[in-house]
Write a protein that holds these residues in place. Sequence first.
Motif, PDB file in Angstrom:
ATOM      1  N   MET A 270      30.875  40.800  34.525  1.00 60.00           N
ATOM      2  CA  MET A 270      31.312  40.886  35.915  1.00 60.00           C
ATOM      3  C   MET A 270      32.470  41.871  36.015  1.00 60.00           C
ATOM      4  O   MET A 270      33.449  41.759  35.272  1.00 60.00           O
ATOM      5  CB  MET A 270      31.754  39.507  36.409  1.00 60.00           C
ATOM      6  N   ASP A 271      32.354  42.861  36.890  1.00 55.44           N
ATOM      7  CA  ASP A 271      33.354  43.911  37.023  1.00 55.44           C
ATOM      8  C   ASP A 271      34.420  43.474  38.010  1.00 55.44           C
ATOM      9  O   ASP A 271      34.274  43.632  39.214  1.00 55.44           O
ATOM     10  CB  ASP A 271      32.682  45.202  37.488  1.00 55.44           C
ATOM     11  N   ILE A 272      35.523  42.923  37.485  1.00 56.87           N
ATOM     12  CA  ILE A 272      36.602  42.425  38.320  1.00 56.87           C
ATOM     13  C   ILE A 272      37.817  43.326  38.151  1.00 56.87           C
ATOM     14  O   ILE A 272      38.184  43.686  37.039  1.00 56.87           O
ATOM     15  CB  ILE A 272      36.998  40.987  37.923  1.00 56.87           C
ATOM     16  N   THR A 273      38.443  43.700  39.261  1.00 56.54           N
ATOM     17  CA  THR A 273      39.697  44.440  39.178  1.00 56.54           C
ATOM     18  C   THR A 273      40.834  43.577  39.722  1.00 56.54           C
ATOM     19  O   THR A 273      41.695  43.150  38.974  1.00 56.54           O
ATOM     20  CB  THR A 273      39.614  45.765  39.964  1.00 56.54           C
ATOM     21  N   ILE A 274      40.837  43.320  41.029  1.00 52.83           N
ATOM     22  CA  ILE A 274      41.883  42.501  41.639  1.00 52.83           C
ATOM     23  C   ILE A 274      41.256  41.440  42.529  1.00 52.83           C
ATOM     24  O   ILE A 274      40.402  41.732  43.356  1.00 52.83           O
ATOM     25  CB  ILE A 274      42.835  43.355  42.507  1.00 52.83           C
ATOM     26  N   VAL A 275      41.694  40.194  42.353  1.00 47.57           N
ATOM     27  CA  VAL A 275      41.354  39.094  43.260  1.00 47.57           C
ATOM     28  C   VAL A 275      42.662  38.622  43.871  1.00 47.57           C
ATOM     29  O   VAL A 275      43.629  38.362  43.153  1.00 47.57           O
ATOM     30  CB  VAL A 275      40.692  37.922  42.515  1.00 47.57           C
ATOM     31  N   THR A 276      42.730  38.538  45.193  1.00 45.84           N
ATOM     32  CA  THR A 276      43.969  38.096  45.839  1.00 45.84           C
ATOM     33  C   THR A 276      43.798  36.727  46.481  1.00 45.84           C
ATOM     34  O   THR A 276      42.788  36.445  47.113  1.00 45.84           O
ATOM     35  CB  THR A 276      44.435  39.101  46.918  1.00 45.84           C
ATOM     36  N   LEU A 277      44.801  35.890  46.291  1.00 46.10           N
ATOM     37  CA  LEU A 277      44.869  34.571  46.929  1.00 46.10           C
ATOM     38  C   LEU A 277      46.182  34.503  47.696  1.00 46.10           C
ATOM     39  O   LEU A 277      47.259  34.479  47.095  1.00 46.10           O
ATOM     40  CB  LEU A 277      44.843  33.441  45.893  1.00 46.10           C
ATOM     41  N   ASP A 278      46.095  34.501  49.016  1.00 48.64           N
ATOM     42  CA  ASP A 278      47.292  34.412  49.857  1.00 48.64           C
ATOM     43  C   ASP A 278      47.307  33.104  50.619  1.00 48.64           C
ATOM     44  O   ASP A 278      46.280  32.450  50.795  1.00 48.64           O
ATOM     45  CB  ASP A 278      47.318  35.575  50.853  1.00 48.64           C
ATOM     46  N   GLY A 279      48.499  32.747  51.114  1.00 48.49           N
ATOM     47  CA  GLY A 279      48.612  31.541  51.915  1.00 48.49           C
ATOM     48  C   GLY A 279      50.023  30.995  51.872  1.00 48.49           C
ATOM     49  O   GLY A 279      50.850  31.427  51.064  1.00 48.49           O
ATOM     50  N   PRO A 280      50.331  30.035  52.730  1.00 48.75           N
ATOM     51  CA  PRO A 280      51.677  29.448  52.791  1.00 48.75           C
ATOM     52  C   PRO A 280      51.953  28.528  51.610  1.00 48.75           C
ATOM     53  O   PRO A 280      51.079  28.273  50.774  1.00 48.75           O
ATOM     54  CB  PRO A 280      51.650  28.680  54.115  1.00 48.75           C
TER      55      PRO A 280
ATOM     56  N   THR B 163      48.880  28.360  43.250  1.00 54.69           N
ATOM     57  CA  THR B 163      49.213  28.512  41.829  1.00 54.69           C
ATOM     58  C   THR B 163      48.153  27.871  40.945  1.00 54.69           C
ATOM     59  O   THR B 163      47.644  28.493  40.007  1.00 54.69           O
ATOM     60  CB  THR B 163      50.591  27.901  41.540  1.00 54.69           C
ATOM     61  N   THR B 164      47.805  26.619  41.238  1.00 57.34           N
ATOM     62  CA  THR B 164      46.784  25.924  40.451  1.00 57.34           C
ATOM     63  C   THR B 164      45.458  26.662  40.496  1.00 57.34           C
ATOM     64  O   THR B 164      44.812  26.897  39.460  1.00 57.34           O
ATOM     65  CB  THR B 164      46.591  24.488  40.970  1.00 57.34           C
ATOM     66  N   LEU B 165      45.042  27.056  41.702  1.00 57.82           N
ATOM     67  CA  LEU B 165      43.756  27.730  41.859  1.00 57.82           C
ATOM     68  C   LEU B 165      43.752  29.101  41.182  1.00 57.82           C
ATOM     69  O   LEU B 165      42.774  29.482  40.536  1.00 57.82           O
ATOM     70  CB  LEU B 165      43.427  27.872  43.340  1.00 57.82           C
ATOM     71  N   ALA B 166      44.853  29.843  41.319  1.00 57.57           N
ATOM     72  CA  ALA B 166      44.917  31.181  40.725  1.00 57.57           C
ATOM     73  C   ALA B 166      44.855  31.104  39.201  1.00 57.57           C
ATOM     74  O   ALA B 166      44.161  31.899  38.552  1.00 57.57           O
ATOM     75  CB  ALA B 166      46.180  31.898  41.173  1.00 57.57           C
TER      76      ALA B 166
ATOM     77  N   GLY C  25      50.069  35.108  46.386  1.00 54.24           N
ATOM     78  CA  GLY C  25      51.327  35.307  47.084  1.00 54.24           C
ATOM     79  C   GLY C  25      51.178  35.129  48.578  1.00 54.24           C
ATOM     80  O   GLY C  25      50.432  34.273  49.048  1.00 54.24           O
ATOM     81  N   ARG C  26      51.881  35.966  49.319  1.00 47.72           N
ATOM     82  CA  ARG C  26      51.871  35.886  50.778  1.00 47.72           C
ATOM     83  C   ARG C  26      51.167  37.091  51.417  1.00 47.72           C
ATOM     84  O   ARG C  26      50.621  36.985  52.500  1.00 47.72           O
ATOM     85  CB  ARG C  26      53.313  35.819  51.332  1.00 47.72           C
ATOM     86  N   ASP C  27      51.224  38.248  50.750  1.00 47.79           N
ATOM     87  CA  ASP C  27      50.659  39.466  51.338  1.00 47.79           C
ATOM     88  C   ASP C  27      49.903  40.307  50.318  1.00 47.79           C
ATOM     89  O   ASP C  27      49.857  41.518  50.416  1.00 47.79           O
ATOM     90  CB  ASP C  27      51.768  40.300  51.985  1.00 47.79           C
ATOM     91  N   MET C  28      49.290  39.642  49.348  1.00 44.19           N
ATOM     92  CA  MET C  28      48.585  40.375  48.301  1.00 44.19           C
ATOM     93  C   MET C  28      47.399  41.168  48.851  1.00 44.19           C
ATOM     94  O   MET C  28      47.203  42.333  48.525  1.00 44.19           O
ATOM     95  CB  MET C  28      48.088  39.402  47.212  1.00 44.19           C
ATOM     96  N   GLY C  29      46.593  40.530  49.694  1.00 42.51           N
ATOM     97  CA  GLY C  29      45.408  41.199  50.221  1.00 42.51           C
ATOM     98  C   GLY C  29      45.692  42.119  51.383  1.00 42.51           C
ATOM     99  O   GLY C  29      44.968  43.094  51.600  1.00 42.51           O
TER     100      GLY C  29
END
Length: 222
Positions: A1-11, A17-20, A127-131
Amino acid sequence: MDITIVTLDGPAGVGKTTLARRLADKLGIAYLDTGAMFRSVALVFGEGAWEKPVDQLVPELNRLDFDLEGVGGHSELLLNGHPLSPEIRSEQVGLWASHLGRIPVVRDFLRRNQQAIGRITSLVAEGRDMGSVVFPEARFKFFLDASIDIRVQRRFEQLKALGMEEDMERIRAQIRIRDDQDRNRSVAPLRPAKDAVLIDTGKADVEGVLREIFAVIERKTA
């Protein structure tokens, strides 16, 4: 699987953290906790640093250097060659970090560090503004949210597991302050990227949310 960046944002308190960490483990790539970067700067600078003139903050920022080692749950951020202090996880330091996060030169400094890390390694970045700001070209973007009650309970349990006892109403008050600051700041306010997948983490357990995230990644790489 060709993965570069996956972003998880939210309050705060949605389980980023756990999910990332779990997702980075599953994908076999590094995990970048950008909130920890803000918190570590806040801890180094101390209370009230956000009130300093910008021309005082810049040279202090330029003395800081972040590195990322390892992959998945074993990923570790280093600040000037040293692991980050566990003290960054306290609610007080989190509030300091939220204050600092409203200052453009602080956000610009950390954004450059985050992008530099992303240029040399595949990442799950939370983070908050990764994507929306830091990695706008990321192929896989997710925005996580949950009710305030769920977020307070999760934060309480997270702090308890770290040996930090906090009053739940104090946690609720601080999360509300951070939410207001994050959503209403003039620079990079907390909001989903236009192409982010929205997920309510209060409607499923960690495994269920991970399955939902991974299903999206699999569809996009099929």
